[in-house]
Write a protein that holds these residues in place. Structure first.
Motif, PDB file in Angstrom:
ATOM      1  N   ILE A   1       0.823  -1.214   0.000  1.00  0.00           N
ATOM      2  CA  ILE A   1       0.000   0.000   0.000  1.00  0.00           C
ATOM      3  C   ILE A   1       0.858   1.265   0.000  1.00  0.00           C
ATOM      4  N   PRO A   2       1.845   1.425   0.915  1.00  0.00           N
ATOM      5  CA  PRO A   2       2.699   2.625   0.830  1.00  0.00           C
ATOM      6  C   PRO A   2       3.470   2.713  -0.480  1.00  0.00           C
ATOM      7  N   SER A   3       3.915   1.549  -0.997  1.00  0.00           N
ATOM      8  CA  SER A   3       4.646   1.564  -2.267  1.00  0.00           C
ATOM      9  C   SER A   3       3.760   2.056  -3.394  1.00  0.00           C
ATOM     10  N   MET A   4       2.501   1.585  -3.420  1.00  0.00           N
ATOM     11  CA  MET A   4       1.588   2.015  -4.472  1.00  0.00           C
ATOM     12  C   MET A   4       1.250   3.490  -4.322  1.00  0.00           C
ATOM     13  N   MET A   5       1.150   3.971  -3.081  1.00  0.00           N
ATOM     14  CA  MET A   5       0.899   5.391  -2.863  1.00  0.00           C
ATOM     15  C   MET A   5       2.045   6.228  -3.417  1.00  0.00           C
ATOM     16  N   CYS A   6       3.279   5.796  -3.147  1.00  0.00           N
ATOM     17  CA  CYS A   6       4.441   6.514  -3.698  1.00  0.00           C
ATOM     18  C   CYS A   6       4.406   6.522  -5.220  1.00  0.00           C
ATOM     19  N   ALA A   7       4.077   5.374  -5.813  1.00  0.00           N
ATOM     20  CA  ALA A   7       4.041   5.286  -7.274  1.00  0.00           C
ATOM     21  C   ALA A   7       3.000   6.231  -7.855  1.00  0.00           C
TER      22      ALA A   7
ATOM     23  N   LEU B   1       8.421  -1.328  -4.086  1.00  0.00           N
ATOM     24  CA  LEU B   1       8.290   0.043  -4.579  1.00  0.00           C
ATOM     25  C   LEU B   1       8.493   0.109  -6.088  1.00  0.00           C
ATOM     26  N   LEU B   2       9.569  -0.503  -6.591  1.00  0.00           N
ATOM     27  CA  LEU B   2       9.835  -0.445  -8.028  1.00  0.00           C
ATOM     28  C   LEU B   2       8.794  -1.249  -8.805  1.00  0.00           C
ATOM     29  N   GLY B   3       8.307  -2.349  -8.228  1.00  0.00           N
ATOM     30  CA  GLY B   3       7.236  -3.087  -8.882  1.00  0.00           C
ATOM     31  C   GLY B   3       5.990  -2.238  -9.046  1.00  0.00           C
ATOM     32  N   SER B   4       5.645  -1.477  -8.016  1.00  0.00           N
ATOM     33  CA  SER B   4       4.483  -0.596  -8.087  1.00  0.00           C
ATOM     34  C   SER B   4       4.694   0.516  -9.099  1.00  0.00           C
ATOM     35  N   ILE B   5       5.914   1.067  -9.129  1.00  0.00           N
ATOM     36  CA  ILE B   5       6.209   2.155 -10.071  1.00  0.00           C
ATOM     37  C   ILE B   5       6.111   1.666 -11.510  1.00  0.00           C
ATOM     38  N   PHE B   6       6.701   0.522 -11.805  1.00  0.00           N
ATOM     39  CA  PHE B   6       6.647   0.019 -13.174  1.00  0.00           C
ATOM     40  C   PHE B   6       5.228  -0.393 -13.555  1.00  0.00           C
ATOM     41  N   PHE B   7       4.458  -0.861 -12.579  1.00  0.00           N
ATOM     42  CA  PHE B   7       3.059  -1.177 -12.862  1.00  0.00           C
ATOM     43  C   PHE B   7       2.324   0.078 -13.323  1.00  0.00           C
TER      44      PHE B   7
END
Length: 804
Positions: free
Chosen positions: A488-494, A571-577
């Motif tokens: 959830i925090p990773s997706m929020m950052c993305a 985090l990087l997985g969420s960003i690339f998604f």
């Protein structure tokens, strides 16, 4: 990797401040791969919908192409376009530009600028500049569409005035070079002296793969004026390469040449028989709604057949056709995008091997990471060096060498008129001190924006710390499938990164700041925009990753072991998604929704039986980035940074970047050809400051990847910190030395390209500028001409002037 199922064992207790993440790898790997598979599946569905949407449009384009043999009938059907057949049949072209005006009421209040450039005055400026116009109302009668074309004699005169460069015909250039040129051939009066001798130029030892007369460009020179006759041709009518236009007429000017030349007429000074109008300023001040060049459907359909495909190797893009339709700037962007995508295949393959090694060992730290980090440092250097070679070759082939030296001042550039200290000509002067003040203000504002952005990321990581601290919350958010406490925090950052990068708010601020700085040329203006964008996007895109990798381990109540590499994967997985799926979905469907909405707005209140004209349909399309490929370059530099800076910790980053850039090529091609107005073509000598941006990222990647290996990973757990730092400095400096060595070893300009550039300069000087041979060479070539030897007098036995 999806079938891995290692139980998660968290060492959490009421007083714990430490989380061992090595046993969580079975959760991190399958959950991340599942997200990637889900994202790519959604994207495949999007492409299927895209193909269905494209099929209807393609059928219309094929119908237009099939009507080419009955062109007279086709143009008679365009009643609302009112296309005059005589002009088209004579010259092979017609209207190339359109201005769109709003129909104003008599009681509308106008400012001084709007009064100065009212529709009536703008049309008057166009006519006075020698252009022809035709106006018609929209279906709602709330807009006036003004079609603009340029008669051939005006086109010839303007091309001569601005020294417009055209490609020379190789056979005609060779024939002319062999025969030489005399004064009477170019209309000079007096004795028919030899200007330059004929010569045969051959490459006896095959030093270059190019023919001597390939890719030779020369400025356009119109024929000498003849009293009572309209000049519609050049001084050398056989020398320039001819283009076959729509109805079979042959011309020295292609459609993109006409569009470029007409733009110089719009924005040139009225003292030079031009309009003296800044198009972007007219739009921003609401004098006109829009100004754009028209699509040429025949050329567009031919480009679609070569480029608009579901699959195409990145090195097989029709770059010449892209350049010929959209201009050199767009052509260079797609050449660079294809170059990066091609090279990413190599790093992606290595990254898959390292990721498999990590999965097989059940650890986030393996020896192959070390070699992967070194490989990426050398790979990125070679990528950029070989791009310089490809870029210089394309620039030579497209005749853009020296473009920036020939660039005119921006119409928006202001200053005080004063004599030039170089040649005494009147120039605009803007004090350097004022420029430095404006740049200082821009830096302060930019730093304030970055601080606010970092505060947003800090609040997100504070939420992450709360989730990890509260055992009940963390337990509720964690499953055997995915640790949602991290996701959830990773997706929020993305999403914050995507919103800050794509919302357009920063672009508006950057444009206002760069306008305040008052740069002289378009290149200087764009370089300033790139510098601001790089600073903002570097912190926006990478600061969260730097925190997770290097600082989160030391943060209170949010600590993890070994640089939080597992968290970086999330985090990087969420960003690339978000990049691969969300961003590209928006890029595909947002234009569709906008076009539908605009069409509905145009249809409201109109006669439903009255169809839209082709020009109105083009007006409803999206307006491609006004800065050429600025936003697209920004997206690529962000992805390139992810693929090289953090790859030692996340080896799949090059693979995901390769997937993203491949889809970027396909989506951008579709967007340009189907959902966008025709781009206003612009020349370019290189990709500008973007080259420095990518080189900076390559240098940063060396420091970060070596930092990951020697200070974050477990490879050096038995080493002291002093030993780690010494090893880091040794390898980091060693790689920088290798990078410098490769940069020096690989020439920026291939030898054969430099040879062709030298040929361009020499042949253009002779064939176009008539650079004369020296007297001795002319005398040897012209020894049969007695008049040429008249200056030789009697030779005396003694010196008749002994004083000297």
């Amino acid at each position: 990797f999806v079938t891995m199922d290692i139980p998660m064992e968290r060492q959490l207790s009421a007083g714990s401040e430490h989380v061992d993440v090595e046993d969580d790898m079975g959760v991190a790997f399958p959950s991340f791969i599942t997200c990637v598979i889900l994202g790519i599946s959604l994207y495949a569905l999007m492409l299927l919908l895209l193909m269905f949407a494209h099929s209807a449009r393609r059928a219309q384009e094929i119908a237009i192409r099939n009507d080419d043999d009955a062109r007279d009938v086709r143009f008679k059907r365009r009643k609302r376009d009112d296309l005059p057949d005589d002009f088209f049949l004579t010259y092979g072209y017609s209207y190339d530009w359109v201005f769109v005006f709003e129909v104003r009421n008599e009681w509308d209040e106008l400012d001084d600028f709007q009064k100065e450039f009212s529709m009536k005055r703008v049309l008057n400026h166009l006519v006075m500049a020698g252009l022809e116009t035709s106006q018609f109302y929209s279906v709602q009668r709330d807009e006036v569409y003004c079609k603009i074309r340029c008669p051939l004699d005006r086109l010839v005169a303007q091309a001569d005035a601005v020294d417009f460069k055209l490609l020379l015909d190789p056979a005609a250039a060779e024939k002319e070079m062999r025969s030489g040129r005399r004064a009477h051939a170019i209309g000079r009066k007096g004795p028919n002296t030899l200007l330059w001798k004929g010569r045969i130029i051959e490459d006896q030892f095959n030093q270059s793969p190019y023919s001597v007369y390939d890719y030779i460009y020369g400025k356009y020179n119109m024929a000498p004026p003849v009293p009572g006759k309209i000049i519609e041709t050049s001084m050398y009518p056989k020398l320039y390469l001819k283009h076959e236009l729509e109805n079979g007429v042959v011309s020295e000017f292609s459609s993109i040449d006409r569009i470029k030349i007409m733009k110089t007429i719009f924005e040139g000074s009225r003292n030079e028989k031009c309009c003296g109008m800044n198009l972007s300023q007219l739009v921003s001040n609401e004098c006109i709604i829009s100004a754009f060049p028209l699509h040429n459907y025949k050329e567009k359909v031919l480009l679609e057949k070569k480029w608009l495909r579901a699959h195409q190797y990145p090195w097989n893009q029709p770059l010449w056709d892209i350049k010929a339709y959209y201009g050199e700037k767009v052509g260079l962007f797609f050449a660079f995008l294809g170059h990066i995508n091609s090279w990413l295949m190599v790093s992606a393959a290595f990254g898959i091997y390292v990721y498999a090694d990590m999965a097989a060992s059940g650890s986030y730290t393996v020896v192959s990471q070390f070699w992967f980090g070194i490989f990426l440092a050398l790979w990125s250097t070679l990528l950029l060096e070989f791009w310089k070679r490809q870029e210089s070759t394309l620039v030579m082939q497209w005749g853009m060498e020296g473009f920036e030296q020939e660039e005119d001042d921006r119409p928006e550039y202001t200053g005080e008129e004063m004599p030039s200290p170089v040649d005494g000509e009147e120039v605009l002067y803007y004090p350097q001190s004022e420029l430095l003040k404006a740049i200082s203000k821009s830096i302060v504002i930019l730093l304030a924006i970055i601080v606010v952005l970092l505060g947003i990321f800090a609040s997100i990581f504070a939420l992450s710390a709360f989730i990890n601290l509260d055992l009940d919350v963390h337990k509720d958010l964690s499953t055997s499938f995915m640790d949602f406490g991290q996701f959830i925090p990773s997706m929020m950052c993305a999403l914050v990164i995507l919103f800050a990068s794509s919302s357009g708010y920063f672009e508006m601020i950057a444009v206002a700041l760069t306008d305040m700085e008052n740069h002289r040329t378009d290149t200087e203006y764009e370089d300033a925009m790139i510098a601001k964008t790089f600073m903002f996007e570097f912190f926006n895109s990478y600061s969260a990753c730097f925190y997770v990798l290097f600082l989160k381990h030391y943060s209170y109540n949010d600590s993890c072991t070994h640089g939080c590499i597992r968290d970086l994967h999330y985090l990087l997985g969420s960003i690339f998604f978000t990049i691969i799926v969300v961003q590209n979905l928006l890029q595909v469907y947002a234009p569709m929704v906008a076009a539908k909405k605009k069409e509905q707005e145009e249809r409201d209140g109109a006669d439903p039986t009255k169809p839209f004209s082709n020009i109105e349909k083009q007006f409803m399309l999206e307006n491609y980035d006004d800065s050429g490929s600025f936003n697209q370059f920004k997206e690529i530099f962000i992805q390139f940074g992810y693929s090289i800076i953090f790859s030692a910790a996340f080896p799949l980053a090059p693979l995901l970047s390769w997937v993203s850039t491949y889809f970027e090529i396909r989506v951008d091609a579709w967007y340009l050809l189907q959902k966008s107005r025709r781009v206003t073509p612009a020349g370019a000598e290189d990709i500008g400051t973007w080259q420095s941006v990518f080189e900076t990222l390559a240098a940063v990647s060396v420091i970060v990847n070596m930092g990951i290996i020697f200070t974050v990973s477990q490879l050096n757990d038995n080493e002291t910190w002093i030993s780690r730092i010494m090893q880091f400095l040794l390898f980091e400096h060693g790689i920088f030395c290798f990078q410098y060595f490769f940069a020096v070893l690989v020439d920026d300009i291939p030898a054969e390209t430099q040879m062709q550039l030298d040929r361009q300069e020499f042949l253009s000087d002779k064939l176009i500028d008539n650079l004369e041979d020296n007297d001795f060479e002319a005398m040897v070539q012209d020894d049969d001409d007695e008049d040429a030897l008249d200056f030789i007098d009697e030779i005396y036995d003694d010196d008749l002037d002994p004083v000297l």
